[in-house]
Design a protein around this motif. Sequence first.
Motif, PDB file in Angstrom:
ATOM      1  N   PHE A 122       0.834  -1.196   0.000  1.00 40.33           N
ATOM      2  CA  PHE A 122       0.000   0.000   0.000  1.00 40.33           C
ATOM      3  C   PHE A 122       0.869   1.246   0.000  1.00 40.33           C
ATOM      4  N   SER A 123       0.294   2.350  -0.444  1.00 40.83           N
ATOM      5  CA  SER A 123       0.986   3.638  -0.476  1.00 40.83           C
ATOM      6  C   SER A 123       0.664   4.423   0.784  1.00 40.83           C
ATOM      7  N   VAL A 124       1.608   5.252   1.177  1.00 44.23           N
ATOM      8  CA  VAL A 124       1.430   6.157   2.307  1.00 44.23           C
ATOM      9  C   VAL A 124       1.671   7.562   1.775  1.00 44.23           C
ATOM     10  N   THR A 125       0.778   8.489   2.092  1.00 43.32           N
ATOM     11  CA  THR A 125       0.951   9.878   1.673  1.00 43.32           C
ATOM     12  C   THR A 125       1.563  10.656   2.826  1.00 43.32           C
ATOM     13  N   PRO A 126       2.820  11.106   2.669  1.00 39.44           N
ATOM     14  CA  PRO A 126       3.452  11.859   3.750  1.00 39.44           C
ATOM     15  C   PRO A 126       2.712  13.167   4.027  1.00 39.44           C
ATOM     16  N   SER A 127       2.565  13.464   5.310  1.00 38.76           N
ATOM     17  CA  SER A 127       2.007  14.751   5.713  1.00 38.76           C
ATOM     18  C   SER A 127       3.176  15.732   5.827  1.00 38.76           C
ATOM     19  N   ALA A 128       3.031  16.763   6.618  1.00 38.90           N
ATOM     20  CA  ALA A 128       4.073  17.794   6.730  1.00 38.90           C
ATOM     21  C   ALA A 128       5.420  17.198   7.141  1.00 38.90           C
ATOM     22  N   SER A 129       6.484  17.813   6.653  1.00 36.23           N
ATOM     23  CA  SER A 129       7.843  17.386   6.972  1.00 36.23           C
ATOM     24  C   SER A 129       8.230  17.914   8.359  1.00 36.23           C
ATOM     25  N   PRO A 130       8.882  17.136   9.185  1.00 34.17           N
ATOM     26  CA  PRO A 130       9.263  15.740   8.986  1.00 34.17           C
ATOM     27  C   PRO A 130       8.063  14.811   9.191  1.00 34.17           C
ATOM     28  N   SER A 158      16.839  14.002   4.695  1.00 32.64           N
ATOM     29  CA  SER A 158      17.334  12.972   5.617  1.00 32.64           C
ATOM     30  C   SER A 158      16.258  11.950   5.920  1.00 32.64           C
ATOM     31  N   ILE A 159      16.726  10.771   6.273  1.00 27.30           N
ATOM     32  CA  ILE A 159      15.861   9.677   6.721  1.00 27.30           C
ATOM     33  C   ILE A 159      16.446   9.157   8.023  1.00 27.30           C
ATOM     34  N   THR A 160      15.564   8.950   8.997  1.00 31.15           N
ATOM     35  CA  THR A 160      15.978   8.408  10.290  1.00 31.15           C
ATOM     36  C   THR A 160      15.106   7.203  10.601  1.00 31.15           C
ATOM     37  N   ILE A 161      15.740   6.142  11.091  1.00 32.26           N
ATOM     38  CA  ILE A 161      15.009   4.943  11.507  1.00 32.26           C
ATOM     39  C   ILE A 161      15.168   4.806  13.014  1.00 32.26           C
ATOM     40  N   ILE A 162      14.037   4.578  13.694  1.00 31.80           N
ATOM     41  CA  ILE A 162      14.067   4.315  15.134  1.00 31.80           C
ATOM     42  C   ILE A 162      13.744   2.838  15.327  1.00 31.80           C
ATOM     43  N   HIS A 163      14.715   2.095  15.851  1.00 31.02           N
ATOM     44  CA  HIS A 163      14.541   0.656  16.101  1.00 31.02           C
ATOM     45  C   HIS A 163      14.889   0.381  17.553  1.00 31.02           C
ATOM     46  N   ALA A 164      13.934  -0.149  18.305  1.00 29.25           N
ATOM     47  CA  ALA A 164      14.138  -0.497  19.715  1.00 29.25           C
ATOM     48  C   ALA A 164      14.700   0.685  20.504  1.00 29.25           C
ATOM     49  N   GLY A 165      14.211   1.881  20.178  1.00 31.26           N
ATOM     50  CA  GLY A 165      14.641   3.086  20.885  1.00 31.26           C
ATOM     51  C   GLY A 165      15.941   3.682  20.397  1.00 31.26           C
ATOM     52  N   ASN A 166      16.596   3.038  19.442  1.00 28.60           N
ATOM     53  CA  ASN A 166      17.858   3.539  18.901  1.00 28.60           C
ATOM     54  C   ASN A 166      17.619   4.258  17.583  1.00 28.60           C
ATOM     55  N   SER A 167      18.214   5.425  17.433  1.00 24.87           N
ATOM     56  CA  SER A 167      18.076   6.222  16.221  1.00 24.87           C
ATOM     57  C   SER A 167      19.217   5.907  15.257  1.00 24.87           C
ATOM     58  N   ILE A 168      18.848   5.604  14.009  1.00 27.10           N
ATOM     59  CA  ILE A 168      19.828   5.266  12.974  1.00 27.10           C
ATOM     60  C   ILE A 168      19.604   6.203  11.802  1.00 27.10           C
ATOM     61  N   GLN A 187      10.018   2.973  13.471  1.00 28.68           N
ATOM     62  CA  GLN A 187       9.579   4.211  12.833  1.00 28.68           C
ATOM     63  C   GLN A 187      10.604   4.674  11.811  1.00 28.68           C
ATOM     64  N   LEU A 188      10.109   5.279  10.745  1.00 29.60           N
ATOM     65  CA  LEU A 188      10.953   5.860   9.716  1.00 29.60           C
ATOM     66  C   LEU A 188      10.510   7.316   9.564  1.00 29.60           C
ATOM     67  N   THR A 189      11.426   8.241   9.798  1.00 26.68           N
ATOM     68  CA  THR A 189      11.118   9.668   9.684  1.00 26.68           C
ATOM     69  C   THR A 189      11.805  10.226   8.451  1.00 26.68           C
ATOM     70  N   ILE A 190      11.027  10.940   7.636  1.00 24.96           N
ATOM     71  CA  ILE A 190      11.528  11.520   6.391  1.00 24.96           C
ATOM     72  C   ILE A 190      11.422  13.033   6.485  1.00 24.96           C
ATOM     73  N   SER A 191      12.555  13.716   6.313  1.00 26.15           N
ATOM     74  CA  SER A 191      12.559  15.184   6.222  1.00 26.15           C
ATOM     75  C   SER A 191      12.698  15.542   4.756  1.00 26.15           C
ATOM     76  N   TYR A 192      11.828  16.423   4.273  1.00 29.25           N
ATOM     77  CA  TYR A 192      11.822  16.716   2.840  1.00 29.25           C
ATOM     78  C   TYR A 192      11.340  18.136   2.559  1.00 29.25           C
ATOM     79  N   THR A 193      11.658  18.612   1.337  1.00 32.20           N
ATOM     80  CA  THR A 193      11.123  19.893   0.861  1.00 32.20           C
ATOM     81  C   THR A 193      10.139  19.679  -0.275  1.00 32.20           C
ATOM     82  N   SER A 194      10.238  18.541  -0.962  1.00 30.78           N
ATOM     83  CA  SER A 194       9.288  18.139  -1.996  1.00 30.78           C
ATOM     84  C   SER A 194       8.857  16.713  -1.663  1.00 30.78           C
ATOM     85  N   VAL A 195       7.551  16.465  -1.622  1.00 28.13           N
ATOM     86  CA  VAL A 195       7.000  15.204  -1.111  1.00 28.13           C
ATOM     87  C   VAL A 195       7.482  13.985  -1.911  1.00 28.13           C
TER      88      VAL A 195
END
Length: 90
Positions: free
Chosen positions: A17-25, A47-57, A73-81
């Motif tokens: 399935f697709s996910v539509t990102p909301s506001a950055s991040p 940038s992309i950040t992954i949080i696994h078991a409380g650790n940020s990668i 969790q996967l966090t995406i920071s962007y200026t264009s979606v």
Amino acid sequence: MSLPIADNRFVSYSPPFSVTPSASPFTYTNTTGRIAAVIVSGGTVSSITIIHAGNSIQPALTSGTFILDLMDQLTISYTSVPSVAVIPIL
């Protein structure tokens, strides 16, 4: 000799399935109940950040396929979606 079907990861199918990102991040949390491949492509991602078991990668990638365990969790920071797709795999 017959063997029971146990731990067969392919018995139950979860479609991609697709996910539509909301506001950055934007943060996606894997609540699929399975390990999932998250594909990030296009857009202008800084940038992309992954949080696994409380650790940020922070991988040195701004697009690609990222494997998330349950509740990662996967966090995406962007200026264009970017486009984000999720494929539950295991």
